[in-house]
Design a protein around this motif. Sequence first.
Motif, PDB file in Angstrom:
ATOM      1  N   LEU A  92       0.837  -1.199   0.000  1.00 56.49           N
ATOM      2  CA  LEU A  92       0.000   0.000   0.000  1.00 56.49           C
ATOM      3  C   LEU A  92       0.876   1.255   0.000  1.00 56.49           C
ATOM      4  CD1 LEU A  92      -3.042  -0.356  -0.045  1.00 56.49           C
ATOM      5  CD2 LEU A  92      -3.107   0.520   2.311  1.00 56.49           C
ATOM      6  N   ALA A  93       1.930   1.190   0.806  1.00 55.66           N
ATOM      7  CA  ALA A  93       2.863   2.320   0.872  1.00 55.66           C
ATOM      8  C   ALA A  93       3.536   2.532  -0.480  1.00 55.66           C
ATOM      9  CB  ALA A  93       3.916   2.063   1.954  1.00 55.66           C
ATOM     10  N   VAL A  94       3.857   1.414  -1.157  1.00 54.14           N
ATOM     11  CA  VAL A  94       4.479   1.510  -2.481  1.00 54.14           C
ATOM     12  C   VAL A  94       3.531   2.210  -3.447  1.00 54.14           C
ATOM     13  CG1 VAL A  94       5.281   0.179  -4.481  1.00 54.14           C
ATOM     14  CG2 VAL A  94       5.942  -0.523  -2.167  1.00 54.14           C
ATOM     15  N   LYS A  95       2.278   1.797  -3.406  1.00 52.86           N
ATOM     16  CA  LYS A  95       1.289   2.367  -4.309  1.00 52.86           C
ATOM     17  C   LYS A  95       1.158   3.885  -4.105  1.00 52.86           C
ATOM     18  CE  LYS A  95      -3.343   1.549  -5.600  1.00 52.86           C
ATOM     19  NZ  LYS A  95      -4.622   1.213  -4.973  1.00 52.86           N
ATOM     20  N   ASP A  96       1.092   4.267  -2.838  1.00 55.22           N
ATOM     21  CA  ASP A  96       0.967   5.698  -2.517  1.00 55.22           C
ATOM     22  C   ASP A  96       2.190   6.477  -3.006  1.00 55.22           C
ATOM     23  OD1 ASP A  96      -1.420   5.195  -1.371  1.00 55.22           O
ATOM     24  OD2 ASP A  96      -0.720   5.324   0.721  1.00 55.22           O
ATOM     25  N   ALA A  97       3.367   5.892  -2.764  1.00 56.43           N
ATOM     26  CA  ALA A  97       4.600   6.592  -3.145  1.00 56.43           C
ATOM     27  C   ALA A  97       4.676   6.755  -4.659  1.00 56.43           C
ATOM     28  CB  ALA A  97       5.823   5.831  -2.632  1.00 56.43           C
ATOM     29  N   LEU A  98       4.260   5.727  -5.384  1.00 57.50           N
ATOM     30  CA  LEU A  98       4.304   5.812  -6.844  1.00 57.50           C
ATOM     31  C   LEU A  98       3.282   6.813  -7.378  1.00 57.50           C
ATOM     32  CD1 LEU A  98       4.886   2.049  -7.831  1.00 57.50           C
ATOM     33  CD2 LEU A  98       6.571   3.908  -7.772  1.00 57.50           C
ATOM     34  N   ALA A  99       2.123   6.865  -6.716  1.00 55.97           N
ATOM     35  CA  ALA A  99       1.094   7.831  -7.131  1.00 55.97           C
ATOM     36  C   ALA A  99       1.606   9.255  -6.931  1.00 55.97           C
ATOM     37  CB  ALA A  99      -0.197   7.584  -6.363  1.00 55.97           C
ATOM     38  N   ALA A 100       2.296   9.472  -5.793  1.00 54.14           N
ATOM     39  CA  ALA A 100       2.842  10.804  -5.514  1.00 54.14           C
ATOM     40  C   ALA A 100       3.901  11.171  -6.558  1.00 54.14           C
ATOM     41  CB  ALA A 100       3.448  10.837  -4.107  1.00 54.14           C
ATOM     42  N   LEU A 101       4.694  10.178  -6.960  1.00 50.43           N
ATOM     43  CA  LEU A 101       5.726  10.416  -7.972  1.00 50.43           C
ATOM     44  C   LEU A 101       5.092  10.809  -9.304  1.00 50.43           C
ATOM     45  CD1 LEU A 101       8.627  10.341  -9.053  1.00 50.43           C
ATOM     46  CD2 LEU A 101       8.372   7.879  -9.386  1.00 50.43           C
ATOM     47  N   LYS A 102       4.023  10.104  -9.653  1.00 48.39           N
ATOM     48  CA  LYS A 102       3.344  10.388 -10.921  1.00 48.39           C
ATOM     49  C   LYS A 102       2.854  11.837 -10.933  1.00 48.39           C
ATOM     50  CE  LYS A 102      -0.300   8.578 -13.950  1.00 48.39           C
ATOM     51  NZ  LYS A 102      -1.455   9.496 -13.906  1.00 48.39           N
ATOM     52  N   LYS A 103       2.256  12.237  -9.796  1.00 44.45           N
ATOM     53  CA  LYS A 103       1.716  13.580  -9.702  1.00 44.45           C
ATOM     54  C   LYS A 103       2.842  14.618  -9.872  1.00 44.45           C
ATOM     55  CE  LYS A 103      -1.709  16.047  -7.015  1.00 44.45           C
ATOM     56  NZ  LYS A 103      -1.116  16.801  -5.873  1.00 44.45           N
ATOM     57  N   ALA A 104       3.948  14.344  -9.205  1.00 44.46           N
ATOM     58  CA  ALA A 104       5.077  15.280  -9.301  1.00 44.46           C
ATOM     59  C   ALA A 104       5.606  15.345 -10.736  1.00 44.46           C
ATOM     60  CB  ALA A 104       6.188  14.862  -8.346  1.00 44.46           C
TER      61      ALA A 104
END
Lengths: 355, 132, 555
Positions: free
Chosen positions: C502-514
Amino acid sequence: MYEDLARRCLDGEVRAVARFVSLLEDGDRRAYNAMSAFASTMGKAQILGITGPPGSGKSTLTDKLIGYFRGQEKKVAVIAVDPSSPFSGGAILGDRLRMQGHAVDPGVYIRSLASRGQLGGLSKATAFAVRVLEAAGYDIVIIETVGVGQSEIDIVKVADTVVLVSVPGLGDDIQVIKAGIMEIGDIFVVNKADRDGADRVVREIRAMLETQAALKRGKSPSAGPDTLALRSAELLHHGQTGAAPSSQIEQIEAEELPPVMKTVAETGEGVPELGARILSRFEGDRLSGALESRRLSSIKAQLKDIAAWQLLDLFADSGGDGRLDSLAEAVHSRSMDIYGAAKKLTATLVKGEQA
Amino acid sequence: MERKIRVIVAKPGLDGHDRGAKVIARALRDAGMEVIYTGLRQTPEQIVQAALQEDADVVALSILSGAHNHLFPRVVELLKEKGAEDILVFGGGVIPEDDIPFLKSKGIAEVFGPGTPTQTTVDFIKTHLKRS
Amino acid sequence: MSDSEKLKAAVEAWSAKADKAAARYPERKKAFVTGSNAPVNRLYSPLDTENKDYLESVGLPGEYPYTRGVQTTMYRGRLWTMRQYAGFATAEESNARYKYLLAQGQTGLSVAFDLPTQIGYDSDHALAAGEVGKVGVAIDSLEDMETLFAGIPLDKVSTSMTINAPASVLLAMYIAVAEKQGVSADKLEGTIQNDILKEYIARGTYIYPPGPSMRLITDIFAYCSAKVPNWNTISISGYHIREAGATAVQEVAFTLADGIAYVEAAIKAGLSVDDFAPRLSFFFNAHNDLFEEVAKFRAARRVWAHIMKERFGAKNPKSLMLRFHTQTGGSTLTAQQPENNVVRVAVQALAAVLGGTQSLHTNSRDEALALPSEDSVRIALRTQQILAYESGVAETPDPLAGSYYVESLTDSIETGVLAYIRRIDDLGGAVKAIEKGYIQQEIQDSAYAWQMDVEKNERIVVGLNKFQVKEASPKGLLRVDPVVGERQVAKLAALKAKRDNLAVKDALAALKKAAEGEDNLMPPILSAVKAYASLGEICDVLRNVFGEYRPSVMF
């Protein structure tokens, strides 16, 4: 063997298609004779020509268009033509490189052709290769070629729809699409439209198209390309200063003019719109009858080319080359004038007279 | 018209050293052949499809990463599956001598090491074509 | 007669004599040229350098324009860093090799990654088949990086990582490992190659198109200048350009043109030149033509100092200094009689040292055959140590300065480089020139010309086209066990099962946004790395936003 190969082409067998195209390229007459097997499939596919200057991103655009057409459930074949080396007769064909994303899709066939001695033009085999691909069941056959020399003129003889690709930043923009070739474009594309100057290129192309249309209406029948370029520049000047366009231009209705579209092939931006436009243009031409008259004039042009090639073949077969030597001698030693000598040569062919 | 020899020059695998592949491509062109250059990062599947669609007589593979024992035989295998055993396949690059017998047993016609003159490759193609 | 007139008369008389001698006993060749085909005169004398102002064009070591070197006393203070590029198969094996090298007296680490890692693919990617662990170590996640540096205190070593397209990800992993060792980022020393332009030109391990690639690079510049101040954020590389067939002039010209493009991009991104320029470093090749290579390094320093001062208005002297790493020329090694390569490497290493390199990798004799064995790597390192401790060449800075030949070559290389830089400026800069295929084409032309010269025996390569012997195939070459790939895939699967997905998913989503916006990408990449997102997962997010680069080929 040839009939069998032709049958396998009709079954859509990739290796047979590939082989058949090679035989056409190699000038194998039995292969040309076996083309009669494809009479029933002739005209089934939409033949799309894509041309433009080096560096305009044609291959990438073609790659993206393949993707679009595949999404429309169409089988797509591509013929990419590159020049042969005038020194060795060999060639390095690199267009495929940018279409490798589709290399393993069974609904896509990509073939690179070298121009083989047709200076700056399409390979002689191109028009025939198209018929083979059509017979093999491809719905759209794209011919992609660099727009230098003869090839963009050749492409109209083969294609149902011609897309002219241009791009900002290739130096003097107005030169990118030379006045003389404006007429062959059905759809104009300004690729790499995310770059500075894209809108300017769009304006320039529109201006040239409008001027051309005005001239076509008979206002200035004697106008050559020079006048055209001059008028375009004038028009552009008006556009930039915000002055009202001349009354001559006002009369032109925008719908008549070919569309000028923007794409960014690298990201795929504008490609669906372009693809849809290509398909609707074809449908429109079919319904209006424009397609039929275009194809008829294509056949005429091709017929002339083929007849000329056949004459040359006949010339060689009937010992014309030997005869050429003696006539050239005669002209060189001033015992015959060159026009009369040429007449004698053609007489060889017409009468089948032996040397 | 004469029959032209058509050659696919491909770099399977991920290494990006294409100096050798490009030099060979030029040399083959200058020897009158038609070279289809497919570029970097080609899978065996892509290379084989290119060979079939382009009606190639020859597939020339270049690799420097050490993945040759995996990738070269795969190309030959796939060609066989498609009934295209008559396409000549050879390779070049940084390939240890000890690997060559294995590669040849898998249908790689020849392996050219670093320093091979391009003329050797040209001659090899002309004398080993499997198709007339 | 003035001294100069006397000299001129003497040289003229000598030339007449030499012409006569050459008429009777012809010289060995019609035309003498350097390794890069530049003409070599029969004689060099003070006349060749008399129009130069010594202080202005050559100067003193450690002083502008740094022709004689960037440090005041050069190797009298500290020898160059002996840094052998190494990295094999798995993180465990590489870790053992690093410890061996450090014990042998090597002073810095240099990490080679395998190709899937360099192109941002995990070991289980379809294209990675057969490539995992082949040319370097496979790194799929922070877990592999922790193993790679286990037991090596990161505040005590400097580490160079040959990584480009995914440089941000590997740098983030390094920072994260250090943090776990209790070492803060500002204590870290090392280099990431991070030079994407030469990947498009010559090396081929690119991922994204130029635009977003340049953004990733300037994001690293900005992040490091605040958080990792002792890190060399880029190693602008001519090495691979030369390996692809470029001449000495082209190597310097295209490398400096790339350098200009990075500086411009960073300035455009809002950085001030003296904030990042001191951390720029370079990476050059050393080939066999000893004097030309020495002149090349000297010319490169001078041209760069001028560019930074005059073109970019840099004030900090460190911004003007071209510091560089050298590797001896892999493409000069022969598979034939490989022992001879030891001698080639010695000559090339000598050129690098005489040229004032800051660090050096010497190639192993068997590199034209396979990856180097441990024995070969040791000989290569010993070559450097012999130069350093026995040859005497390190005892005074820039010992070839004042040689009429070397100074004259330095000037002519500078002239050639400036002409190329002007041409590239006219094309709109290095990025445009690469997109147009101009730089690649120039290099290919040189590569082809070289090959033809060798085939016509106009250029002699000992053991290859002259002095050949029949030889048995070499034994004892290093091989990578094919099960390495399977083991790496299994390790990755196990990691994905045990990490907090779940943490991985969140981190990747944040990266995409950035990535879709304009924020600096280093912080979200660091978060994703710490959550044990894999290299491939992180690069895929960016691939989806940025697209992938497709080269234009021209011949």
